[in-house]
Design an enzyme around this catalytic site. Sequence first.
Site, PDB file in Angstrom:
ATOM      1  N   LEU A  18       0.865  -1.184   0.000  1.00 20.96           N
ATOM      2  CA  LEU A  18       0.000   0.000   0.000  1.00 20.96           C
ATOM      3  C   LEU A  18       0.900   1.233   0.000  1.00 20.96           C
ATOM      4  O   LEU A  18       1.802   1.344   0.831  1.00 20.96           O
ATOM      5  CB  LEU A  18      -0.916  -0.006   1.223  1.00 20.96           C
ATOM      6  N   ASP A  76      -7.819  11.480   1.994  1.00 15.82           N
ATOM      7  CA  ASP A  76      -6.987  12.637   2.344  1.00 15.82           C
ATOM      8  C   ASP A  76      -6.225  12.290   3.628  1.00 15.82           C
ATOM      9  O   ASP A  76      -6.835  12.149   4.693  1.00 15.82           O
ATOM     10  CB  ASP A  76      -7.884  13.857   2.556  1.00 15.82           C
ATOM     11  N   TYR A 179       8.176  23.346   6.383  1.00 10.22           N
ATOM     12  CA  TYR A 179       8.212  21.955   5.901  1.00 10.22           C
ATOM     13  C   TYR A 179       9.176  21.065   6.694  1.00 10.22           C
ATOM     14  O   TYR A 179       8.815  19.966   7.122  1.00 10.22           O
ATOM     15  CB  TYR A 179       8.636  22.012   4.436  1.00 10.22           C
ATOM     16  N   LYS A 183       9.318  16.777   8.596  1.00  6.40           N
ATOM     17  CA  LYS A 183      10.125  15.637   8.187  1.00  6.40           C
ATOM     18  C   LYS A 183      11.067  15.197   9.319  1.00  6.40           C
ATOM     19  O   LYS A 183      11.334  13.998   9.473  1.00  6.40           O
ATOM     20  CB  LYS A 183      10.910  15.979   6.915  1.00  6.40           C
TER      21      LYS A 183
HETATM   22  N1  LIG Z   1       9.812  16.896  -4.672  1.00  9.55           N
HETATM   23  C1  LIG Z   1      10.874  17.012  -3.897  1.00  9.55           C
HETATM   24  O1  LIG Z   1      11.796  17.767  -4.222  1.00  9.55           O
HETATM   25  C2  LIG Z   1      10.983  16.228  -2.646  1.00  9.55           C
HETATM   26  C3  LIG Z   1       9.925  15.539  -2.105  1.00  9.55           C
HETATM   27  N2  LIG Z   1      10.087  14.831  -0.941  1.00  9.55           N
HETATM   28  C4  LIG Z   1       9.005  14.072  -0.375  1.00  9.55           C
HETATM   29  O2  LIG Z   1       8.863  12.893  -1.176  1.00  9.55           O
HETATM   30  C5  LIG Z   1       7.499  12.527  -1.295  1.00  9.55           C
HETATM   31  C6  LIG Z   1       7.090  12.493  -2.753  1.00  9.55           C
HETATM   32  O3  LIG Z   1       7.291  13.753  -3.294  1.00  9.55           O
HETATM   33  P1  LIG Z   1       6.921  14.099  -4.812  1.00  9.55           P
HETATM   34  O4  LIG Z   1       7.374  13.012  -5.694  1.00  9.55           O
HETATM   35  O5  LIG Z   1       7.397  15.493  -5.034  1.00  9.55           O
HETATM   36  O6  LIG Z   1       5.328  14.078  -4.752  1.00  9.55           O
HETATM   37  P2  LIG Z   1       4.250  14.981  -5.511  1.00  9.55           P
HETATM   38  O7  LIG Z   1       4.041  16.236  -4.713  1.00  9.55           O
HETATM   39  O8  LIG Z   1       4.580  15.115  -6.944  1.00  9.55           O
HETATM   40  O9  LIG Z   1       2.979  14.058  -5.343  1.00  9.55           O
HETATM   41  C7  LIG Z   1       2.362  13.964  -4.087  1.00  9.55           C
HETATM   42  C8  LIG Z   1       1.459  12.773  -4.028  1.00  9.55           C
HETATM   43  O10 LIG Z   1       0.856  12.748  -2.743  1.00  9.55           O
HETATM   44  C9  LIG Z   1      -0.555  12.866  -2.871  1.00  9.55           C
HETATM   45  N3  LIG Z   1      -1.042  13.723  -1.773  1.00  9.55           N
HETATM   46  C10 LIG Z   1      -0.690  14.994  -1.506  1.00  9.55           C
HETATM   47  N4  LIG Z   1      -1.377  15.440  -0.467  1.00  9.55           N
HETATM   48  C11 LIG Z   1      -2.183  14.434  -0.065  1.00  9.55           C
HETATM   49  C12 LIG Z   1      -3.171  14.304   0.947  1.00  9.55           C
HETATM   50  N5  LIG Z   1      -3.464  15.317   1.773  1.00  9.55           N
HETATM   51  N6  LIG Z   1      -3.807  13.128   1.059  1.00  9.55           N
HETATM   52  C13 LIG Z   1      -3.533  12.097   0.235  1.00  9.55           C
HETATM   53  N7  LIG Z   1      -2.627  12.173  -0.725  1.00  9.55           N
HETATM   54  C14 LIG Z   1      -1.967  13.332  -0.889  1.00  9.55           C
HETATM   55  C15 LIG Z   1      -0.769  13.484  -4.253  1.00  9.55           C
HETATM   56  O11 LIG Z   1      -2.021  13.138  -4.821  1.00  9.55           O
HETATM   57  P3  LIG Z   1      -3.374  14.039  -4.576  1.00  9.55           P
HETATM   58  O12 LIG Z   1      -2.972  15.466  -4.744  1.00  9.55           O
HETATM   59  O13 LIG Z   1      -4.339  13.557  -5.589  1.00  9.55           O
HETATM   60  O14 LIG Z   1      -3.834  13.720  -3.196  1.00  9.55           O
HETATM   61  C16 LIG Z   1       0.339  12.832  -5.032  1.00  9.55           C
HETATM   62  O15 LIG Z   1       0.005  11.515  -5.391  1.00  9.55           O
HETATM   63  C17 LIG Z   1       6.743  13.540  -0.426  1.00  9.55           C
HETATM   64  O16 LIG Z   1       6.603  13.037   0.873  1.00  9.55           O
HETATM   65  C18 LIG Z   1       7.660  14.740  -0.413  1.00  9.55           C
HETATM   66  O17 LIG Z   1       7.466  15.551   0.737  1.00  9.55           O
HETATM   67  C19 LIG Z   1      11.296  14.758  -0.315  1.00  9.55           C
HETATM   68  C20 LIG Z   1      12.377  15.403  -0.815  1.00  9.55           C
HETATM   69  C21 LIG Z   1      12.296  16.204  -2.007  1.00  9.55           C
HETATM   70  C1  LIG Z   2      27.841  16.933   4.379  1.00 10.11           C
HETATM   71  C2  LIG Z   2      27.123  17.243   3.183  1.00 10.11           C
HETATM   72  C3  LIG Z   2      26.947  18.681   2.875  1.00 10.11           C
HETATM   73  C4  LIG Z   2      25.907  18.874   1.905  1.00 10.11           C
HETATM   74  C5  LIG Z   2      25.753  20.189   1.220  1.00 10.11           C
HETATM   75  C6  LIG Z   2      24.335  20.569   1.206  1.00 10.11           C
HETATM   76  C7  LIG Z   2      23.704  20.956  -0.068  1.00 10.11           C
HETATM   77  C8  LIG Z   2      22.324  21.486   0.186  1.00 10.11           C
HETATM   78  C9  LIG Z   2      21.296  20.590  -0.315  1.00 10.11           C
HETATM   79  C10 LIG Z   2      19.901  20.928   0.081  1.00 10.11           C
HETATM   80  C11 LIG Z   2      18.973  20.153  -0.773  1.00 10.11           C
HETATM   81  C12 LIG Z   2      17.570  20.408  -0.417  1.00 10.11           C
HETATM   82  C13 LIG Z   2      16.638  19.531  -1.184  1.00 10.11           C
HETATM   83  C14 LIG Z   2      15.238  19.803  -0.773  1.00 10.11           C
HETATM   84  C15 LIG Z   2      14.324  18.653  -1.051  1.00 10.11           C
HETATM   85  C16 LIG Z   2      12.976  18.824  -0.450  1.00 10.11           C
HETATM   86  O1  LIG Z   2      12.651  18.174   0.470  1.00 10.11           O
HETATM   87  C17 LIG Z   2      12.106  19.899  -0.997  1.00 10.11           C
HETATM   88  N1  LIG Z   2      12.149  19.994  -2.392  1.00 10.11           N
HETATM   89  C18 LIG Z   2      10.725  19.792  -0.465  1.00 10.11           C
HETATM   90  O2  LIG Z   2       9.889  18.993  -1.217  1.00 10.11           O
END
Ligand SMILES: NC(=O)C1=CN([C@@H]2O[C@H](COP(=O)(O)OP(=O)(O)OC[C@H]3O[C@@H](n4cnc5c(N)ncnc54)[C@H](OP(=O)(O)O)[C@@H]3O)[C@@H](O)[C@H]2O)C=CC1
Ligand SMILES: CCCCCCCCCCCCCCCC(=O)[C@@H](N)CO
Length: 325
Positions: A18, A76, A179, A183
């Site tokens: 899931l 949700d 944010y 996390k």
């Molecule tokens: N994008 C990034 O740069 C980064 C993302 N992350 C984390 O990784 C994960 C995936 O990110 P990413 O690939 O960007 O995802 P997206 O934001 O592209 O997609 C999010 C997914 O979650 C669902 N979702 C969002 N809100 C809800 C809700 N309230 N209830 C149920 N479902 C929900 C959306 O569908 P729907 O809207 O239909 O509900 C969609 O399927 C997330 O946890 C994100 O925080 C971590 C690091 C970096």
């Molecule tokens: C010892 C190592 C040193 C490292 C140098 C650091 C470089 C900075 C990287 C910050 C990257 C942030 C990604 C955010 C992803 C994310 O979670 C958001 N996009 C939210 O969705």
Amino acid sequence: MGLFGRKNHMPVEGRTVLITGASEGMGRSAAMQLAAKGAHVILVSRNVGRLEEALAAVKAAAASPATQRFTYISADVSEPNYAAAVLAEAIAWNGGRSPDIVWCVAGMSTPLLWTDDAAMSAARRNMDVNYFGSAEMARAILREWLSPENSTGPKSEPKHLVFTASVLALFAIVGYGPYTPSKWALRGLADTLAMEVNLYPDNPVKVHVVYPATITSPGLERENQTKPAITLELEKDEPPETPETVARRAIAGLERGEYFVAVSFLGNLMRCGVMGGSQRNSWVFDTLLGWFVPVIYFFVLRIMNGQVRGWAKLHGHPGKSAKTT
Ligand SMILES: NC(=O)C1=CN([C@@H]2O[C@H](COP(=O)(O)OP(=O)(O)OC[C@H]3O[C@@H](n4cnc5c(N)ncnc54)[C@H](OP(=O)(O)O)[C@@H]3O)[C@@H](O)[C@H]2O)C=CC1
Ligand SMILES: CCCCCCCCCCCCCCCC(=O)[C@@H](N)CO
């Protein structure tokens, strides 16, 4: 046994997975890749249109379309008590058995400066989706997996509970105030649960946390609408990866049996820099790498704080409600 005789710690063939947040981005890619490895998959997110589309893509990726089963549940994750109902529906669909693997991917990000007018409501929303959305699912599935009637014995294949955090839970940067704490909170819960599951030797469960850096997903486009320019500038140091790549590396880490799964070299450095009282993937490797990280941070923090001060000098006061472009 996998390639070179290495054990696969998370076999999925014939098992039910899931995934929340499975309709877009990394969750969707993970669902497709797990289907390609033979898993039955339940997709959870809110928008039914996107779920239908993702379901078709996941079906098309299946290893054995005739025997594998797929469905979606619209929910949700920010709604209090959402998870019990989702699981009840999942269990009914799965012939009375709970899913073997639950991966909480659903998340969102609203980057803002902390002094921004909208920061506090964004922080609560991010906490509701990212932290409570995963915490509630964790509690609902653990109540199933750990119940005495679901004991499978100490030698049985473990169930897997996977959280999705971010490298920002290992190293925080300006602009992600609403944010990042959501996390970090997941990490605290995961450490707690990783110890707690030892109370149930007859119901083996493994807990994991995945720490992606920037993913080129629809979510990234959404978050970039509010992202302060200085944040965009700083995060350029860790190059973005596609949802497919991040999902593939995350699954590889889970198959290696890792507790904290980083999906890049910098991510692994950041991970080893903050291990504290968390379980190690490898005591030797994580400790040795961890010794170098303070040396790197000595420079990285000087450079980054310098970049931020330089920004202020160049652009002046960010203003009260400011996308600092
Ligand atoms: N994008 C990034 O740069 C980064 C993302 N992350 C984390 O990784 C994960 C995936 O990110 P990413 O690939 O960007 O995802 P997206 O934001 O592209 O997609 C999010 C997914 O979650 C669902 N979702 C969002 N809100 C809800 C809700 N309230 N209830 C149920 N479902 C929900 C959306 O569908 P729907 O809207 O239909 O509900 C969609 O399927 C997330 O946890 C994100 O925080 C971590 C690091 C970096
Ligand atoms: C010892 C190592 C040193 C490292 C140098 C650091 C470089 C900075 C990287 C910050 C990257 C942030 C990604 C955010 C992803 C994310 O979670 C958001 N996009 C939210 O969705």
